[in-house]
Write an enzyme that holds these catalytic residues in place. Structure first.
Site, PDB file in Angstrom:
ATOM      1  CB  CYS A 183      -0.880   0.018   1.145  1.00 48.16           C
ATOM      2  SG  CYS A 183      -0.275  -0.138   2.857  1.00 48.16           S
ATOM      3  CG  HIS A 320      -4.134   0.514   4.491  1.00 49.11           C
ATOM      4  ND1 HIS A 320      -3.221  -0.076   3.754  1.00 49.11           N
ATOM      5  CD2 HIS A 320      -5.154   0.908   3.883  1.00 49.11           C
ATOM      6  CE1 HIS A 320      -4.034  -0.155   2.542  1.00 49.11           C
ATOM      7  NE2 HIS A 320      -5.058   0.536   2.881  1.00 49.11           N
ATOM      8  CG  ASN A 340      -8.042   1.131   0.504  1.00 48.85           C
ATOM      9  OD1 ASN A 340      -6.700   0.788   0.326  1.00 48.85           O
ATOM     10  ND2 ASN A 340      -8.650   0.486   1.243  1.00 48.85           N
TER      11      ASN A 340
END
Length: 372
Positions: A183, A320, A340
Site C-alpha cells: 500500500c 495503512h 484505497n
C-alpha cells in the site's frame, strides 16, 4: 514442510480464497442485497439509515448461504468435516458477528451517513490475518507539525464546498495490491501520477512494482514507509516508468534499470507534515498541490461497505497508506474522499469516506504531497 514453506502455503491459500470470493456468484447475491452503488460520488447519495439497516440484516440472514456457495465453488462439494472448512466457517461467522457490532453504533445514533459494514472479499480472514497481509505501512520519520501560522499569513484562497481531483481527470483507476503489503508504494505512485497529470501532461499509469523492487530502506511486499519512498525518489531522481514497461507482480523482485532516454517521471521534491488539528489547512494543501498520501489505522476497514467512517479506528496507530483525492463539505458530515488499493470491488468503488475533523483514523498524522 519447513516453517517458511508453511507460511508460503498459507499465504497462497489466502490469496486463492480472496480471489474466489471476488469472483463467486455469491457476491452477486450480496451486491443485489446491497443495491447498486453509484459510479461516482456526484450520483451517490448515502444510503438512508432505514434502507441500510434492512440491507445489512438481509445479508446477515444469507451469510450461511454465501459461505456454503464459496465452499461449493472451491471444492465442488461441501467438505463439511474438513478442518479447513470448519476453520473458514468459524472465521466467516466471526466476521458477521463483528460486522453486527460495528453497525450497532450506526443503528443507535440514527445518523444517515455513518459507515456501515458487511460481507466482502475479506470476510474469510481473521483480523490478525488481514492485518498481516494488508496493513503493512509504517512511519519511519518524526513528521513535523504543519507551520500553520506561516501558512495562514499567506491568506490561502477560500475552499469550495466540494473538490475532487478525479473531476479534473487527474486520478488513475483503482488498483488491487493483492496479497502484497505494498500500500505504501501504491499511494506514492498514485500521488506522482496525479501530480504529472495536473502539470498538463497526460494521465499515465506508472510502475508500482519499480518502487517495490528498488526503494531503499523499505521492505517490498513486507511493508514500507511512503515518506521513505518519496525521499529515495527525491534523492536519486529515479524516473518511474510506465506500468506497461514494469508491470505489477504482487511480490518483491530484483530491481530493473532503464536507459536515461526512456520515458519516466521523476520527483523534484515533497512535503510531509502532521496536520492534526489543521484539517482545514490540509484541504487547502490538497487543492494547491494535488492528492495527498496519508497513513491511517485501517483495521476496521476490513468490513467497510460504504458511508462515512467516524468511529472504530484510532489516531497514532497507523498501519495503512492511502491517497486522499478530494473532500466534500456540502452535507451534514464533511468527509475526505479516500482512494484505497484493495480493488474497485471494495468499499465505494474502491474508495472510502472518512469524516473531516477530529483526526479520524489518524488521517492527519502523517500527510505527504509531491511535486515534479
Amino acid at each position: 514442510m519447513t516453517a517458511r514453506e508453511g507460511v508460503v502455503a498459507d499465504q497462497l491459500t489466502l490469496m486463492l480464497l480472496s480471489l474466489l470470493i471476488r469472483v463467486l456468484p455469491a457476491l452477486a447475491v450480496a451486491s443485489a442485497l446491497l443495491g447498486e452503488r453509484a459510479q461516482h460520488e456526484h450520483e451517490n447519495p448515502l444510503y438512508n439509515n432505514t434502507e441500510r439497516k434492512h440491507d445489512v440484516q438481509k445479508i446477515k440472514e444469507h451469510a450461511e448461504d454465501l459461505f456454503m456457495r464459496l465452499m461449493n465453488e472451491q471444492h465442488g462439494s461441501s467438505p463439511a468435516g474438513s478442518s479447513d472448512y470448519l476453520e473458514r466457517k468459524r472465521r466467516f461467522l466471526e466476521s458477521v458477528r463483528r460486522q453486527k457490532h460495528l453497525n450497532a453504533r450506526a443503528r443507535s445514533s440514527g445518523a444517515n451517513d455513518t459507515a456501515f459494514y458487511g460481507i466482502n472479499q475479506f470476510s474469510d480472514l481473521s483480523p490478525q490475518e488481514f492485518r498481516a497481509i494488508f496493513l503493512r505501512s509504517f512511519t519511519s520519520d518524526n513528521i513535523p507539525v504543519f507551520p500553520v501560522n506561516v501558512y495562514n499569513n499567506a491568506k490561502p484562497a477560500p475552499l469550495p464546498k466540494r473538490f475532487d481531483w478525479r473531476d479534473m481527470n487527474a486520478v488513475t483507476p483503482v488498483k488491487d495490491q493483492q496479497s502484497c503489503g505494498s500500500c505504501w508504494a501504491f499511494s506514492v505512485v498514485e500521488a506522482i501520477e496525479s501530480a504529472y497529470a495536473i502539470q498538463s501532461h497526460s494521465l499515465e499509469e506508472l510502475s508500482v512494482q519499480q518502487v517495490i523492487d528498488c526503494s531503499e530502506k523499505n521492505l517490498g511486499c513486507n511493508g514500507g514507509s511512503p515518506t521513505t519512498a518519496l525521499r529515495w525518489l527525491n534523492q536519486t531522481k529515479v524516473k518511474l516508468v510506465r506500468n506497461s514497461e514494469y508491470n505489477y507482480k504482487a511480490m518483491t523482485g530484483m530491481c530493473h534499470y532503464f536507459a536515461p532516454t526512456d520515458f519516466g517521471v521523476s520527483v523534484k521534491g515533497f512535503e510531509a507534515y502532521n496536520f492534526r488539528g489543521y484539517e482545514e489547512e490540509m484541504m487547502s494543501k490538497l487543492v494547491e498541490l494535488g492528492p495527498l498520501v496519508v497513513l491511517v489505522d485501517a483495521i476496521s476497514w476490513q468490513d467497510y461497505l460504504g458511508g462515512i467512517i467516524q468511529h472504530h479506528c484510532s489516531s497514532g496507530e497507523s498501519n495503512h497508506a492511502v491517497l486522499i483525492t478530494g473532500f466534500d463539505k456540502s452535507g451534514d458530515v464533511p468527509y475526505w474522499i479516500v482512494r484505497n488499493s484493495w480493488s474497485a470491488s471494495w468499499g465505494i468503488n474502491g474508495y472510502a469516506y472518512v469524516k473531516i475533523g477530529g483526526n479520524v483514523c489518524g488521517i492527519a498524522d502523517a500527510v505527504a504531497a509531491t511535486y515534479l
